[in-house]
Design an enzyme around this catalytic site. Sequence first.
Site, mmCIF file in Angstrom:
data_model
loop_
_atom_site.group_PDB
_atom_site.id
_atom_site.type_symbol
_atom_site.label_atom_id
_atom_site.label_comp_id
_atom_site.label_asym_id
_atom_site.label_seq_id
_atom_site.Cartn_x
_atom_site.Cartn_y
_atom_site.Cartn_z
ATOM 1 N N TYR A 33 10.546 8.502 44.199
ATOM 2 C CA TYR A 33 10.938 9.750 43.543
ATOM 3 C C TYR A 33 9.855 10.244 42.604
ATOM 4 C CZ TYR A 33 11.922 7.677 38.924
ATOM 5 O OH TYR A 33 11.807 7.073 37.704
ATOM 6 N N LYS A 144 23.788 -9.666 41.859
ATOM 7 C CA LYS A 144 23.864 -9.101 43.226
ATOM 8 C C LYS A 144 23.735 -7.584 43.101
ATOM 9 C CE LYS A 144 26.384 -10.177 47.487
ATOM 10 N NZ LYS A 144 25.202 -10.535 48.274
ATOM 11 N N GLU A 176 14.449 -18.458 47.328
ATOM 12 C CA GLU A 176 15.533 -18.190 48.278
ATOM 13 C C GLU A 176 15.001 -17.311 49.399
ATOM 14 O OE1 GLU A 176 18.710 -15.786 46.661
ATOM 15 O OE2 GLU A 176 17.314 -14.542 45.528
ATOM 16 N N LEU A 200 20.103 -15.832 43.922
ATOM 17 C CA LEU A 200 21.494 -15.390 43.887
ATOM 18 C C LEU A 200 22.358 -16.638 44.073
ATOM 19 C CD1 LEU A 200 23.268 -12.718 43.920
ATOM 20 C CD2 LEU A 200 23.615 -13.301 46.322
#
Length: 290
Positions: A33, A144, A176, A200
Amino acid sequence: METLGYYNGDIGLLDEVRIPMNDRACWFGDGVYEAAISADYTIFALEEHIHRFFNSAALLQMVPEITKTQLAELLYTLVHKVDSPTQSVYWQMTRGTAPRTHAFPEHTSPNLWVMIKPFTMPDIYQKVQLITVEDTRFFHCNIKTLNLLPNVLASEKAKQAGCAEAVFYRGNRITEGSHSNVHIFQDGVFRTAPRDNLILPGISRAHLITHCGELGIPVDETPFTREELFAADEIMISSTSTFCMSASHLNGCKVGGRAPELLRQLQDAFLDAFRRLTRAGSMPIRERCA
Ligand code: PMP
């Protein structure tokens, strides 16, 4: 108009223009943007903003369907529709509209959004108060969050390499996957990254740890390294949609395959629990969610 929203050619008041839920802005923040100010229907530093916008898009491998000149002309057309001498002129481009999968969709084209609102010029001669905050950006993997851009880019790399998942490392530590947790079996021990801000806390990961407890498999939640990953007896990924799958190759090298029975035991336990707990009517919903 008091405010203006534009989406791929649709124009209306900001509160009225509708966006499809599958615009990748909604699921991933997968877009770029710019924001500029217009005064007396002239957009300040527009060329610089457009240049940065195209540069940001290129860095995300997004190809605008509009030229720089066409974009400038569009912004000017829209600015003239809003009745305010000073305006905030914001625009963004998202990768497109497609069903939610992390890697780039095959058949889609970018979506262009514009938002124009009245702007109050700041009194720049006033003094302001500040605070300091530690820069923790990209250290919030335990949330999350919808901000999934690094995960999207890693997932796309995996897809380009013909792989199911990309495994992240920081320094030498394995954290992860782009959309899964990563675990190894080493010498009979289930090793998984600690539950800190760099991963997470996967629901599937937690279930695997519970099953290990039930099966008498020791669990080690201290960080493991890239070397340990390559040398592991088995490598597994877990997530809500992949359950618990093991890896045969990592960066093209053969890996794992040295603790097939242990792996099978854990996978069976996971699947058994899934089937038991999803059996229709096995437990009233109130009890399940208590
Ligand atoms: N890490 C990341 C980054 C993920 O996106 C996911 C999938 N939601 C996981 C781990 C696994 O979590 P869960 O087992 O709860 O699906």
